[in-house]
Design a protein around this motif. Sequence first.
Motif, PDB file in Angstrom:
ATOM      1  N   GLU A 108       0.813  -1.197   0.000  1.00  0.00           N
ATOM      2  CA  GLU A 108       0.000   0.000   0.000  1.00  0.00           C
ATOM      3  C   GLU A 108       0.854   1.257   0.000  1.00  0.00           C
ATOM      4  N   ALA A 109       2.147   1.131   0.363  1.00  0.00           N
ATOM      5  CA  ALA A 109       3.020   2.294   0.423  1.00  0.00           C
ATOM      6  C   ALA A 109       3.505   2.718  -0.954  1.00  0.00           C
ATOM      7  N   ASN A 110       3.918   1.766  -1.793  1.00  0.00           N
ATOM      8  CA  ASN A 110       4.458   2.166  -3.099  1.00  0.00           C
ATOM      9  C   ASN A 110       3.450   2.025  -4.224  1.00  0.00           C
ATOM     10  N   GLY A 111       2.418   1.197  -4.053  1.00  0.00           N
ATOM     11  CA  GLY A 111       1.341   1.134  -5.036  1.00  0.00           C
ATOM     12  C   GLY A 111       1.707   0.484  -6.353  1.00  0.00           C
ATOM     13  N   ILE A 112       2.884  -0.115  -6.478  1.00  0.00           N
ATOM     14  CA  ILE A 112       3.304  -0.739  -7.739  1.00  0.00           C
ATOM     15  C   ILE A 112       3.414  -2.247  -7.579  1.00  0.00           C
ATOM     16  N   THR A 113       4.189  -2.684  -6.609  1.00  0.00           N
ATOM     17  CA  THR A 113       4.396  -4.115  -6.393  1.00  0.00           C
ATOM     18  C   THR A 113       3.407  -4.591  -5.340  1.00  0.00           C
ATOM     19  N   ASN A 114       2.257  -5.100  -5.785  1.00  0.00           N
ATOM     20  CA  ASN A 114       1.239  -5.564  -4.835  1.00  0.00           C
ATOM     21  C   ASN A 114       0.792  -6.983  -5.157  1.00  0.00           C
ATOM     22  N   PHE A 115       1.771  -7.847  -5.497  1.00  0.00           N
ATOM     23  CA  PHE A 115       1.460  -9.253  -5.706  1.00  0.00           C
ATOM     24  C   PHE A 115       1.064  -9.928  -4.394  1.00  0.00           C
ATOM     25  N   SER A 116       1.498  -9.330  -3.283  1.00  0.00           N
ATOM     26  CA  SER A 116       1.214  -9.871  -1.968  1.00  0.00           C
ATOM     27  C   SER A 116       1.160  -8.709  -0.990  1.00  0.00           C
ATOM     28  N   SER A 117       0.627  -8.949   0.200  1.00  0.00           N
ATOM     29  CA  SER A 117       0.609  -7.913   1.228  1.00  0.00           C
ATOM     30  C   SER A 117       1.957  -7.793   1.922  1.00  0.00           C
ATOM     31  N   GLN A 118       2.889  -8.687   1.631  1.00  0.00           N
ATOM     32  CA  GLN A 118       4.208  -8.655   2.235  1.00  0.00           C
ATOM     33  C   GLN A 118       5.118  -7.656   1.514  1.00  0.00           C
ATOM     34  N   PRO A 119       6.241  -7.258   2.132  1.00  0.00           N
ATOM     35  CA  PRO A 119       7.187  -6.358   1.456  1.00  0.00           C
ATOM     36  C   PRO A 119       7.710  -6.971   0.161  1.00  0.00           C
ATOM     37  N   ALA A 120       8.054  -6.119  -0.787  1.00  0.00           N
ATOM     38  CA  ALA A 120       8.624  -6.560  -2.062  1.00  0.00           C
ATOM     39  C   ALA A 120      10.122  -6.270  -2.077  1.00  0.00           C
ATOM     40  N   HIS A 121      10.889  -7.156  -2.733  1.00  0.00           N
ATOM     41  CA  HIS A 121      12.341  -7.008  -2.815  1.00  0.00           C
ATOM     42  C   HIS A 121      12.763  -7.066  -4.285  1.00  0.00           C
ATOM     43  N   ILE A 122      13.723  -6.219  -4.669  1.00  0.00           N
ATOM     44  CA  ILE A 122      14.264  -6.228  -6.027  1.00  0.00           C
ATOM     45  C   ILE A 122      15.787  -6.189  -5.929  1.00  0.00           C
TER      46      ILE A 122
END
Length: 432
Positions: A213-227
Amino acid sequence: NQVEARRAELTFDPGTSAPRTLDVTGSVKATWQAARGADTRTLETESLRLSFAHTAPGRSRRFERAQTLAPGVVTWSAGTETTRVSAQRLAADFDARNRVRQIAGTSGVEVERRLGASPAQVSRSDELNVAFGPGGDWTQMQQRGTVRFRQGDRTAQADRAMVVRASDTISLTGSATVADAISSTAANTLSFNQRTGEIRAEGSVQTTYRAAEANGITNFSSQPAHISADQLQANRDSGRALYSGHARLWQGDAVVEADAIELFRDERRLEARGHVLGLVPQERGLKGNATAGAPIIWRVRGGALTYWSAERRARLEQGASVQSSVGQISAPGMDLFFAAPSGTSSTSGGLTRAVATGGVVVRQGERRGTAEQAEYTADEGKFVLSGGTPTLFDAARGTTTGRQLTFFLADDKILIDSEEGSRTLTRHRVEK
């Protein structure tokens, strides 16, 4: 230009009576003008030693070095910029024209810069070196040893840092990290331009986006996203971030790998380009008996993938293919649809539907289907073939064609929908 203190002690060279050192103590305040005379530098400490340079006999002595023997603070301003440096020990070296050439600080260094109405920039380190140009303005600032930086909601740290004033660029090297309210990035080297908002990172780059919900781009899951990637080029103002070289994104059970992954904050879009590979979980809690058991993971492959987070839709192109224990779909292009994440499950927000178009081939067990379009619906556990001449090849049943063919994963049932007046053809293999 001027030194004030409670006590002063002047030492002379033996024989020549030329001044050698000037020690001042007690509420020391030293001021000197920049070369242009517009800006004033101020040094405050409890103990200061001024050393004079050796000159030819008969010539006036000039200052060579000033060093504090107690904690000190030096402040200078230039236009709308004000800089304040404090340390346990400070030293200033002067050039042949009595202009400050550099200022060094050791132990407990803190630098505070204020540029107009912008939030103050505060950095701390073990060591500091500030270089000044002929005009009296500082040109670059180097800090070493456990460097910590803060400005507003942005923080950074590294082994070493360099600020170049002309470009207003901060470069961090050695276990460098930078973070704000949305994300944190670590790399071997990091640099960001405070004037343009440009950010660059090189070597073992890894970014964590704290929440969907913070970045609005990576929302495949409710967990944090890593790149992770080899390089990162981003702009904080435009909201674009390009990860290139072995780029990899993972969030929950979803994974995307490609030559490059680019995020577009304002458009809420993600693009993966070049040798795209991925894993996407199927949404749990589905109705079909064949899909209600163990988690189903789809392997994704293609030349390019675009994901629109607002629509929760991904477009897979250039040889699109998805495969799982359920079956396989191959086509020139394919749209994947995802559920909205809920709770903290890593598979929440998984695949709910897939629509492939243009020369589609579907494989499911011994079945092989072809059509111009194929749709897989996860909650019902079914494939629908339509467009062109949908055909289903089955090793046991033979060949079936129709205007639209529907087959289910839970059983061998095939629904054949034919246009009015047209013929439905079903061929069954005859055992010899």
